[in-house]
Design a protein around this motif. Structure first.
Motif, PDB file in Angstrom:
ATOM      1  N   ARG A 130     -30.305  27.211  44.963  1.00  0.00           N
ATOM      2  CA  ARG A 130     -29.868  28.014  43.803  1.00  0.00           C
ATOM      3  C   ARG A 130     -30.991  28.940  43.341  1.00  0.00           C
ATOM      4  NH1 ARG A 130     -27.708  22.928  42.082  1.00  0.00           N
ATOM      5  NH2 ARG A 130     -29.476  22.665  40.657  1.00  0.00           N
TER       6      ARG A 130
ATOM      7  N   HIS B 230     -23.774  28.661  43.745  1.00  0.00           N
ATOM      8  CA  HIS B 230     -22.773  27.586  43.739  1.00  0.00           C
ATOM      9  C   HIS B 230     -23.284  26.335  44.473  1.00  0.00           C
ATOM     10  CE1 HIS B 230     -22.307  29.996  47.357  1.00  0.00           C
ATOM     11  NE2 HIS B 230     -21.881  28.893  47.951  1.00  0.00           N
TER      12      HIS B 230
ATOM     13  N   LYS C 299     -24.477  22.872  45.415  1.00  0.00           N
ATOM     14  CA  LYS C 299     -24.424  21.577  44.701  1.00  0.00           C
ATOM     15  C   LYS C 299     -24.964  20.503  45.636  1.00  0.00           C
ATOM     16  CE  LYS C 299     -19.886  21.135  44.180  1.00  0.00           C
ATOM     17  NZ  LYS C 299     -19.041  22.187  44.653  1.00  0.00           N
TER      18      LYS C 299
ATOM     19  N   PRO D  91     -21.012  36.113  47.231  1.00  0.00           N
ATOM     20  CA  PRO D  91     -19.869  35.322  46.757  1.00  0.00           C
ATOM     21  C   PRO D  91     -18.664  35.369  47.699  1.00  0.00           C
ATOM     22  CG  PRO D  91     -20.727  36.739  45.005  1.00  0.00           C
ATOM     23  CD  PRO D  91     -21.486  37.103  46.242  1.00  0.00           C
TER      24      PRO D  91
ATOM     25  N   SER E 170     -18.629  32.567  50.256  1.00  0.00           N
ATOM     26  CA  SER E 170     -18.978  31.202  49.849  1.00  0.00           C
ATOM     27  C   SER E 170     -18.228  30.115  50.640  1.00  0.00           C
ATOM     28  CB  SER E 170     -18.765  31.010  48.345  1.00  0.00           C
ATOM     29  OG  SER E 170     -17.407  31.198  48.076  1.00  0.00           O
TER      30      SER E 170
END
Ligand SMILES: Cc1ncc(COP(=O)(O)O)c(C=O)c1O
Length: 392
Positions: A83, A90, A92, A225, A228
Motif C-alpha cells: 500500500r 487495495h 490486504k 485500479p 485490480s
C-alpha cells in the motif's frame, strides 16, 4: 507399465545460469582461479536485524508449522509495504501469500492460472525460468522480443499483436533480469490498457524494485485500479536484502486467484520456513538503512563495470537502470554459448550467454561482486574477446 517420464518436465530446459555457476564452482574446487560474474545474488551479508530475529525465533522454539499462507504479522507488513510503497491501495493481508522465494510465488501463480494449451506471454530478454515454468504448468510460452535499439523494451503494439484468445497471462519484469532496463510508468500504463481490454492476467515480477540507479522510478501495475482483478504482484527478500538462501518471496493476488494459489501452496510445500519468515519480518521493519547501503555500493559497481566495459572494442550495451547486470551485445560473435564456454575454459571467467535469456548474440555480466573481482573478470573478458576474435 510405461517407464516414460513426464513430457512437460522433459521439455522444460534446465536453468543455464545454475549450470554455469555450478561448473565455475567445480573448477574453483579443483583449484582453478575462476572469476564468476555469472551469479544472480548479492555478495553482501544478510542484515543483522534479520539474523537476530532468526536466532530469537530459534531460541523461542518458533520451529513448527505456520499458517500455509505465511504468518499473520508478516502478511500484514507486506500488505502495508504494497500500500505505502507501491500504491496498491487495495492490498490486504488476506490476499498475501508468502512462499519459498519469488521463484515459488511465480510457479504457484502459473500453476493456479494455467490450463493445458494456454499461452503465457514472456517479454525477451527474459529471466531464464519463465518459459520453463510456463511449460511445467502445461502452458505454451510466447516470446515477444525487445530490440537493443529500444533498450530491449517491448513496444505496446508488439504486446497487443501477441495477445490471442488463448493468452492467460503476461509476465512483466521491471527492473529486468538480464538487461537492468526499467519500463517507465507511462510504458507500464500503455501495457495496462491493453491488458485491461484483454481476457488475461498480468504477473508483475518486481524482485529488483529496490535496486535502481537512474531517474526512472519503479512503478507497480498493481496500483492501476482498472487492473485490480488482474494483477499478481511478486516480490521477495533475496535481492534487496541479500537473503537469497533464506528463500522468502511474497505476492499479492486478487481474491479469486489468491484462493487457488493458496491451494497450490497448501498441497505442495505447506508454507515457507518458519524461522526465515520471522527474519524477513524484521528485515522489512528494520532493514531500510542496510538495503540503502547495499544499493549505493551496487550503484558504484555499476559505474565501474560500465566504465571498464566501454574501453573494450566491439561491445555494445546500455547503462542499466536497475538490478545488478549489464547485458552486452556483440557486433561479430553470434555463438554466445560457445563463446561463454570458451571464456570459462580458457580464460577462467564465468558469464552467462544471452541465449539463456532468449537473446542470442549477447551475454550477461553480473556486477554483484567486489571491485577487485570485477576488474579481474572484465580484464579476462577483454583478453578472451581479443583471442576469440583471432581464432574465429
Ligand atoms: C527476475 C527474477 N525473478 C525472480 C527471481 C527469484 O528470486 P528468489 O530468490 O526470490 O526465488 C530471480 C532470481 O534470480 C530473478 O532474477
Amino acid at each position: 507399465m510405461s517407464l516414460d517420464l513426464s513430457i512437460r518436465v522433459e521439455s522444460a530446459l534446465e536453468a543455464q545460469t545454475l549450470a554455469i555457476s555450478n561448473t565455475a564452482k567445480k573448477m574453483k574446487a579443483d583449484g582453478i582461479d575462476v572469476v564468476s560474474l555469472s551469479v544472480g545474488e548479492p555478495d553482501f551479508e544478510t542484515p543483522q536485524c534479520a539474523k537476530n530475529a532468526a536466532i530469537k525465533a530459534l531460541s523461542e522454539n518458533f520451529t513448527h508449522y505456520t499458517d500455509s499462507n505465511g504468518i499473520a504479522e508478516l502478511r500484514e507488513e507486506i500488505a502495508k509495504k504494497f500500500r505505502d510503497e507501491n500504491g496498491i491501495v487495495h492490498a490486504k493481508s488476506s490476499n498475501i501469500i508468502v512462499s519459498g522465494g519469488a521463484k515459488q510465488c511465480i510457479y504457484n501463480a502459473l500453476m493456479a492460472l494455467c490450463n493445458e494449451g494456454d499461452e503465457v506471454i514472456i517479454l525477451a530478454p527474459y529471466w531464464v525460468s519463465y518459459p520453463a515454468m510456463a511449460i511445467l504448468c502445461g502452458a505454451k510460452p510466447i516470446i515477444v522480443s525487445g530490440d537493443f535499439e529500444n533498450h530491449y523494451k517491448v513496444k505496446p503494439e508488439q504486446l497487443k499483436a501477441a495477445i490471442t484468445s488463448k493468452t492467460k497471462c503476461v509476465i512483466l519484469n521491471s527492473p529486468s533480469n538480464p538487461t537492468g532496463m526499467m519500463y517507465t510508468e507511462q510504458e507500464i500504463r500503455d501495457f495496462a490498457q491493453i491488458i485491461a481490454e484483454a481476457d488475461c492476467y498480468l504477473l508483475s515480477d518486481e524482485i529488483y524494485e529496490k535496486l535502481t540507479y537512474s531517474e526512472v522510478k519503479h512503478f507497480s501495475p498493481g496500483a492501476i485500479p482498472e487492473l485490480s482483478e488482474k494483477v499478481i504482484t511478486v516480490n521477495g527478500m533475496s535481492k534487496a536484502y541479500a537473503m537469497t538462501g533464506w528463500r522468502i518471496g511474497y505476492m499479492h493476488a486478487p481474491d479469486h486467484v489468491f484462493k487457488e494459489i493458496s491451494k497450490v501452496q497448501g498441497q505442495s510445500t505447506s508454507h515457507p520456513n518458519s524461522i526465515a519468515q520471522k527474519a524477513s519480518l524484521a528485515a522489512l521493519q528494520e532493514g531500510s538503512s542496510d538495503i540503502e547501503q547495499m544499493r549505493i555500493a551496487f550503484a558504484q559497481r555499476k559505474h565501474l563495470t560500465c566504465t571498464l566495459l566501454s574501453d573494450i572494442p566491439g561491445l555494445k550495451f546500455h547503462i542499466p537502470d536497475g538490478a545488478f547486470y549489464v547485458f552486452i551485445s556483440f557486433e561479430d560473435i553470434t555463438d554466445d554459448v560457445d563463446f561463454c564456454s570458451y571464456l570459462l575454459e580458457k580464460h577462467h571467467v564465468a558469464l552467462v550467454p544471452g541465449d539463456a535469456f532468449g537473446c542470442p548474440g549477447a551475454l550477461r555480466i553480473s556486477f554483484a561482486a567486489n571491485e577487485i573481482t570485477l576488474k579481474k573478470g572484465i580484464e579476462r573478458l577483454a583478453q578472451g574477446l581479443k583471442a576469440y576474435g583471432h581464432t574465429a
